[in-house]
Design an enzyme around this catalytic site. Structure first.
Site, PDB file in Angstrom:
ATOM      1  N   SER A  35     -66.722 -41.199  89.510  1.00 24.07           N
ATOM      2  CA  SER A  35     -67.215 -39.968  90.118  1.00 24.07           C
ATOM      3  C   SER A  35     -66.357 -39.590  91.315  1.00 24.07           C
ATOM      4  O   SER A  35     -66.299 -38.428  91.694  1.00 24.07           O
ATOM      5  CB  SER A  35     -68.685 -40.135  90.553  1.00 24.07           C
ATOM      6  OG  SER A  35     -68.811 -41.261  91.401  1.00 24.07           O
ATOM      7  N   ASP A  59     -72.087 -46.400  85.013  1.00 28.11           N
ATOM      8  CA  ASP A  59     -72.809 -45.949  86.201  1.00 28.11           C
ATOM      9  C   ASP A  59     -73.770 -47.052  86.638  1.00 28.11           C
ATOM     10  O   ASP A  59     -74.544 -47.566  85.820  1.00 28.11           O
ATOM     11  CB  ASP A  59     -73.582 -44.667  85.852  1.00 28.11           C
ATOM     12  CG  ASP A  59     -74.117 -43.976  87.087  1.00 28.11           C
ATOM     13  OD1 ASP A  59     -74.664 -44.669  87.974  1.00 28.11           O
ATOM     14  OD2 ASP A  59     -73.979 -42.746  87.180  1.00 28.11           O
ATOM     15  N   SER A 126     -71.665 -50.049 106.995  1.00 32.89           N
ATOM     16  CA  SER A 126     -70.826 -49.176 107.820  1.00 32.89           C
ATOM     17  C   SER A 126     -71.242 -49.264 109.277  1.00 32.89           C
ATOM     18  O   SER A 126     -72.411 -49.467 109.594  1.00 32.89           O
ATOM     19  CB  SER A 126     -71.016 -47.745 107.317  1.00 32.89           C
ATOM     20  OG  SER A 126     -70.493 -46.817 108.227  1.00 32.89           O
ATOM     21  N   TYR A 151     -76.405 -39.922 104.505  1.00 34.28           N
ATOM     22  CA  TYR A 151     -75.468 -40.985 104.103  1.00 34.28           C
ATOM     23  C   TYR A 151     -75.701 -42.233 104.958  1.00 34.28           C
ATOM     24  O   TYR A 151     -75.859 -43.345 104.448  1.00 34.28           O
ATOM     25  CB  TYR A 151     -74.007 -40.516 104.241  1.00 34.28           C
ATOM     26  CG  TYR A 151     -73.047 -41.681 104.178  1.00 34.28           C
ATOM     27  CD1 TYR A 151     -72.764 -42.299 102.965  1.00 34.28           C
ATOM     28  CD2 TYR A 151     -72.469 -42.218 105.345  1.00 34.28           C
ATOM     29  CE1 TYR A 151     -71.918 -43.406 102.912  1.00 34.28           C
ATOM     30  CE2 TYR A 151     -71.627 -43.315 105.293  1.00 34.28           C
ATOM     31  CZ  TYR A 151     -71.355 -43.911 104.074  1.00 34.28           C
ATOM     32  OH  TYR A 151     -70.536 -45.011 104.022  1.00 34.28           O
ATOM     33  N   LYS A 155     -77.157 -46.354 104.118  1.00 37.56           N
ATOM     34  CA  LYS A 155     -76.588 -47.667 104.480  1.00 37.56           C
ATOM     35  C   LYS A 155     -77.642 -48.500 105.208  1.00 37.56           C
ATOM     36  O   LYS A 155     -77.784 -49.709 104.983  1.00 37.56           O
ATOM     37  CB  LYS A 155     -75.339 -47.498 105.356  1.00 37.56           C
ATOM     38  CG  LYS A 155     -74.164 -46.878 104.615  1.00 37.56           C
ATOM     39  CD  LYS A 155     -73.662 -47.795 103.508  1.00 37.56           C
ATOM     40  CE  LYS A 155     -72.742 -47.098 102.542  1.00 37.56           C
ATOM     41  NZ  LYS A 155     -72.435 -47.836 101.330  1.00 37.56           N
ATOM     42  N   ASN A 181     -63.359 -47.999 110.781  1.00 40.94           N
ATOM     43  CA  ASN A 181     -62.673 -46.903 110.092  1.00 40.94           C
ATOM     44  C   ASN A 181     -61.498 -47.410 109.256  1.00 40.94           C
ATOM     45  O   ASN A 181     -60.420 -47.650 109.806  1.00 40.94           O
ATOM     46  CB  ASN A 181     -62.194 -45.862 111.112  1.00 40.94           C
ATOM     47  CG  ASN A 181     -63.338 -45.062 111.692  1.00 40.94           C
ATOM     48  OD1 ASN A 181     -64.255 -45.624 112.281  1.00 40.94           O
ATOM     49  ND2 ASN A 181     -63.308 -43.756 111.516  1.00 40.94           N
TER      50      ASN A 181
HETATM   51  P1  NAD Z   1     -64.616 -44.345  97.231  1.00 41.11           P
HETATM   52  O1  NAD Z   1     -65.387 -43.100  96.942  1.00 41.11           O
HETATM   53  O2  NAD Z   1     -63.137 -44.280  97.201  1.00 41.11           O
HETATM   54  O3  NAD Z   1     -65.070 -45.500  96.225  1.00 41.11           O
HETATM   55  C1  NAD Z   1     -66.364 -45.584  95.715  1.00 41.11           C
HETATM   56  C2  NAD Z   1     -66.240 -45.790  94.217  1.00 41.11           C
HETATM   57  O4  NAD Z   1     -67.538 -45.919  93.663  1.00 41.11           O
HETATM   58  C3  NAD Z   1     -65.573 -44.612  93.515  1.00 41.11           C
HETATM   59  O5  NAD Z   1     -64.556 -45.097  92.663  1.00 41.11           O
HETATM   60  C4  NAD Z   1     -66.697 -43.967  92.716  1.00 41.11           C
HETATM   61  O6  NAD Z   1     -66.226 -43.387  91.512  1.00 41.11           O
HETATM   62  C5  NAD Z   1     -67.609 -45.138  92.483  1.00 41.11           C
HETATM   63  N1  NAD Z   1     -69.037 -44.805  92.290  1.00 41.11           N
HETATM   64  C6  NAD Z   1     -69.826 -44.022  93.058  1.00 41.11           C
HETATM   65  N2  NAD Z   1     -71.072 -44.021  92.580  1.00 41.11           N
HETATM   66  C7  NAD Z   1     -71.070 -44.833  91.495  1.00 41.11           C
HETATM   67  C8  NAD Z   1     -72.063 -45.247  90.565  1.00 41.11           C
HETATM   68  N3  NAD Z   1     -73.318 -44.813  90.644  1.00 41.11           N
HETATM   69  N4  NAD Z   1     -71.713 -46.102  89.587  1.00 41.11           N
HETATM   70  C9  NAD Z   1     -70.437 -46.552  89.476  1.00 41.11           C
HETATM   71  N5  NAD Z   1     -69.470 -46.188  90.313  1.00 41.11           N
HETATM   72  C10 NAD Z   1     -69.785 -45.343  91.307  1.00 41.11           C
HETATM   73  O7  NAD Z   1     -65.139 -44.895  98.622  1.00 41.11           O
HETATM   74  P2  NAD Z   1     -64.556 -46.053  99.551  1.00 41.11           P
HETATM   75  O8  NAD Z   1     -63.981 -45.423 100.755  1.00 41.11           O
HETATM   76  O9  NAD Z   1     -63.766 -46.999  98.756  1.00 41.11           O
HETATM   77  O10 NAD Z   1     -65.921 -46.721  99.996  1.00 41.11           O
HETATM   78  C11 NAD Z   1     -66.447 -47.850  99.329  1.00 41.11           C
HETATM   79  C12 NAD Z   1     -67.763 -48.230  99.981  1.00 41.11           C
HETATM   80  O11 NAD Z   1     -67.547 -48.469 101.361  1.00 41.11           O
HETATM   81  C13 NAD Z   1     -68.848 -47.160  99.904  1.00 41.11           C
HETATM   82  O12 NAD Z   1     -70.079 -47.819  99.722  1.00 41.11           O
HETATM   83  C14 NAD Z   1     -68.794 -46.513 101.268  1.00 41.11           C
HETATM   84  O13 NAD Z   1     -70.018 -45.958 101.649  1.00 41.11           O
HETATM   85  C15 NAD Z   1     -68.450 -47.705 102.143  1.00 41.11           C
HETATM   86  N6  NAD Z   1     -67.786 -47.350 103.408  1.00 41.11           N
HETATM   87  C16 NAD Z   1     -66.650 -46.587 103.386  1.00 41.11           C
HETATM   88  C17 NAD Z   1     -66.045 -46.242 104.585  1.00 41.11           C
HETATM   89  C18 NAD Z   1     -64.824 -45.361 104.599  1.00 41.11           C
HETATM   90  O14 NAD Z   1     -64.526 -44.788 105.652  1.00 41.11           O
HETATM   91  N7  NAD Z   1     -64.078 -45.242 103.516  1.00 41.11           N
HETATM   92  C19 NAD Z   1     -66.570 -46.702 105.792  1.00 41.11           C
HETATM   93  C20 NAD Z   1     -67.715 -47.494 105.773  1.00 41.11           C
HETATM   94  C21 NAD Z   1     -68.324 -47.817 104.566  1.00 41.11           C
HETATM   95  C1  WQD Z   2     -62.290 -40.104 113.002  1.00 39.71           C
HETATM   96  C2  WQD Z   2     -62.014 -39.365 114.307  1.00 39.71           C
HETATM   97  C3  WQD Z   2     -63.072 -37.213 114.447  1.00 39.71           C
HETATM   98  C4  WQD Z   2     -60.791 -35.307 111.278  1.00 39.71           C
HETATM   99  C5  WQD Z   2     -66.675 -41.356 109.123  1.00 39.71           C
HETATM  100  C6  WQD Z   2     -68.125 -41.489 108.736  1.00 39.71           C
HETATM  101  C7  WQD Z   2     -68.584 -42.894 108.958  1.00 39.71           C
HETATM  102  C8  WQD Z   2     -67.679 -43.894 108.283  1.00 39.71           C
HETATM  103  C9  WQD Z   2     -66.241 -43.661 108.591  1.00 39.71           C
HETATM  104  C10 WQD Z   2     -68.513 -44.474 106.109  1.00 39.71           C
HETATM  105  C11 WQD Z   2     -63.246 -38.663 114.864  1.00 39.71           C
HETATM  106  C12 WQD Z   2     -61.561 -37.083 114.457  1.00 39.71           C
HETATM  107  C13 WQD Z   2     -61.268 -36.235 112.171  1.00 39.71           C
HETATM  108  C14 WQD Z   2     -60.100 -34.175 111.767  1.00 39.71           C
HETATM  109  C15 WQD Z   2     -60.381 -34.984 113.997  1.00 39.71           C
HETATM  110  N1  WQD Z   2     -67.749 -43.809 106.844  1.00 39.71           N
HETATM  111  N2  WQD Z   2     -61.067 -36.072 113.512  1.00 39.71           N
HETATM  112  N3  WQD Z   2     -59.908 -34.060 113.110  1.00 39.71           N
HETATM  113  O1  WQD Z   2     -66.165 -39.699 111.881  1.00 39.71           O
HETATM  114  O2  WQD Z   2     -65.405 -41.994 112.563  1.00 39.71           O
HETATM  115  O3  WQD Z   2     -66.536 -41.692 110.457  1.00 39.71           O
HETATM  116  O4  WQD Z   2     -65.908 -42.279 108.352  1.00 39.71           O
HETATM  117  O5  WQD Z   2     -69.409 -45.205 106.373  1.00 39.71           O
HETATM  118  O6  WQD Z   2     -69.878 -42.981 108.482  1.00 39.71           O
HETATM  119  O7  WQD Z   2     -68.883 -40.597 109.517  1.00 39.71           O
HETATM  120  O8  WQD Z   2     -64.225 -40.824 110.694  1.00 39.71           O
HETATM  121  O9  WQD Z   2     -62.024 -40.107 109.939  1.00 39.71           O
HETATM  122  O10 WQD Z   2     -63.914 -38.420 109.984  1.00 39.71           O
HETATM  123  O11 WQD Z   2     -62.958 -39.217 112.113  1.00 39.71           O
HETATM  124  O12 WQD Z   2     -60.183 -34.829 115.202  1.00 39.71           O
HETATM  125  O13 WQD Z   2     -59.673 -33.286 111.007  1.00 39.71           O
HETATM  126  O14 WQD Z   2     -61.067 -38.321 114.036  1.00 39.71           O
HETATM  127  O15 WQD Z   2     -63.638 -36.304 115.353  1.00 39.71           O
HETATM  128  O16 WQD Z   2     -63.194 -38.767 116.236  1.00 39.71           O
HETATM  129  P1  WQD Z   2     -65.620 -41.003 111.502  1.00 39.71           P
HETATM  130  P2  WQD Z   2     -63.257 -39.603 110.600  1.00 39.71           P
END
Ligand code: NAD
Ligand code: WQD
Length: 343
Positions: A35, A59, A126, A151, A155, A181
């Site tokens: 997805s 899924d 997260s 979102y 978590k 991050n």
């Molecule tokens: P991503 O979207 O790249 O990867 C998530 C994957 O899960 C995707 O490949 C998507 O196709 C798959 N997916 C979603 N729903 C599904 C379902 N119901 N069944 C099977 N597959 C499904 O995201 P990511 O950045 O790799 O994040 C991975 C995890 O880490 C997520 O749980 C996200 O919330 C968490 N996380 C990400 C960040 C970030 O900034 N990237 C930060 C903190 C936590």
């Molecule tokens: C980083 C910094 C923005 C874009 C998000 C989710 C959080 C977690 C990580 C999953 C911030 C600044 C950004 C832009 C900018 N994900 N920024 N211009 O907000 O820390 O967190 O991703 O769990 O839940 O909220 O990450 O990369 O969006 O921003 O100035 O065009 O960059 O204000 O300070 P963030 P981000």
């Protein structure tokens, strides 16, 4: 070789973790519904490893399909659950979609795991669970706050579900990793982040701007109480983050883990948005077109991790600098440009 089921293994963090798991001697089995990912992630993984990794287009909300996977793949030793939706803004607009996918996939997975007596789980949490923290850096004992998006709430709720399971007498052992991050890409530039449409996150926006796909980066606010007025985050290289999953799996397999454990995964260092931009410019030699704009509603002014617990208990350590992470993100952007221009 121990089989580790990796839900969301075709995604950004999942694909890097699949590579690190394999290199550490595990056999990852991917479950992904694609997805938010593409088949080319699997090609990238195969090209790095020199062989394909088993992947089920499934899924995680589909209990019957997930059951089939567990039946086919006898002897799964543990699961890493990445599968979830992650766009904060979209979750505000479509909360039910997020509650259904992120919570439903966890509870469905837990039921299937229980049926097959698989009792080791690493969960993607997260730093969003800390909200706007009162004290920095945040430790795992820093109070979790009311989530400021659906979102973030998913978590928090998933952590609560795992905590409830832990106190229920279940033999499930869970490790929730609270990522800060994640940025950057694999040094081979064969896998990386694939943002759909306009990126929400800073680093893909930076690389797309430098590549000329976006006109300019808007920095959201320079009037915060930080050294240069821009927000502070803890940017962790995705390969270092992927390795945290390997050591978490090691801990679960070794039988040392408690019923439920939480770990911050970051670098322990906070950087401002301007510092991140400068690190990108220094690393790549590219000049970034940016302007200062208004604050983005909902942004946390400053947050960074205390990673003492992950360091001491898991043996986690980061090896990449911010510049190296930015360079890898840029290499990945270049790879994307080259491969899409060939298509
Ligand atoms: P991503 O979207 O790249 O990867 C998530 C994957 O899960 C995707 O490949 C998507 O196709 C798959 N997916 C979603 N729903 C599904 C379902 N119901 N069944 C099977 N597959 C499904 O995201 P990511 O950045 O790799 O994040 C991975 C995890 O880490 C997520 O749980 C996200 O919330 C968490 N996380 C990400 C960040 C970030 O900034 N990237 C930060 C903190 C936590
Ligand atoms: C980083 C910094 C923005 C874009 C998000 C989710 C959080 C977690 C990580 C999953 C911030 C600044 C950004 C832009 C900018 N994900 N920024 N211009 O907000 O820390 O967190 O991703 O769990 O839940 O909220 O990450 O990369 O969006 O921003 O100035 O065009 O960059 O204000 O300070 P963030 P981000």
């Amino acid at each position: 070789m121990k089989k580790i089921l990796v839900t969301g293994g075709a995604g950004y963090i999942g694909s890097h973790t699949v590579v690190e798991l394999t290199e550490a001697g595990y056999e990852p089995i991917i479950v992904d519904n694609f997805s938010n990912s593409e088949e080319r992630a699997l090609e990238g993984i195969a090209s790095i490893l020199g062989h394909e990794v088993t992947c089920y287009r499934t899924d995680c909300n589909d209990a019957a399909a997930l059951t089939d996977v567990f039946e086919k793949e006898q002897g799964i030793a543990g699961v890493i659950h990445f599968a979830a939706y992650k766009a904060v803004g979209e979750s505000v607009a479509e909360p039910i979609k997020y509650y259904h996918n992120n919570i439903g996939s966890l509870t469905t997975l837990l039921q299937v795991m229980e049926k097959f007596q698989v009792n080791k789980l690493v969960f993607s949490s997260s730093c969003t669970v800390y909200g706007i923290p009162d004290q920095l850096p945040v430790t795992e004992l820093t109070p979790v706050q009311k989530a400021n998006s659906p979102y973030g709430n998913t978590k928090k709720i998933c952590e609560e579900i795992l905590t409830d399971l832990a106190v229920s007498g279940s033999d499930m052992r869970s490790i929730a990793l609270r990522y800060f991050n994640p940025i950057g890409a694999h040094p081979s530039a064969k896998i990386g982040e694939l943002p759909l449409g306009v990126p929400n996150n800073l680093v893909p926006f930076i690389t797309q701007t430098a590549a000329g796909i976006r006109q300019e980066l808007t920095i959201f606010g320079d009037d915060y109480d930080t050294p240069d007025g821009t927000c502070i985050r803890d940017y962790v290289h995705v390969v270092d983050l992927a390795k945290a999953h390997v050591v978490a799996v090691d801990r679960l397999i070794s039988g040392k883990a408690d019923n439920i454990e939480f770990f911050n995964v970051g670098t322990g260092t906070g950087n401002t948005v301007l510092e991140a931009v400068q690190a990108f410019e220094r690393a790549t030699g590219e000049k970034l077109n940016y302007k200062i704009g208004p604050r983005r509603p909902g942004d946390v002014p400053k947050i960074y991790a205390d990673v003492t617990k992950a360091t001491e208990v898991l043996g986690f350590k980061t090896t990449s600098t911010l510049e190296e992470a930015m360079q890898s993100a840029w290499d990945w952007q270049m790879h994307l440009q080259q491969t899409s221009s060939k298509a």
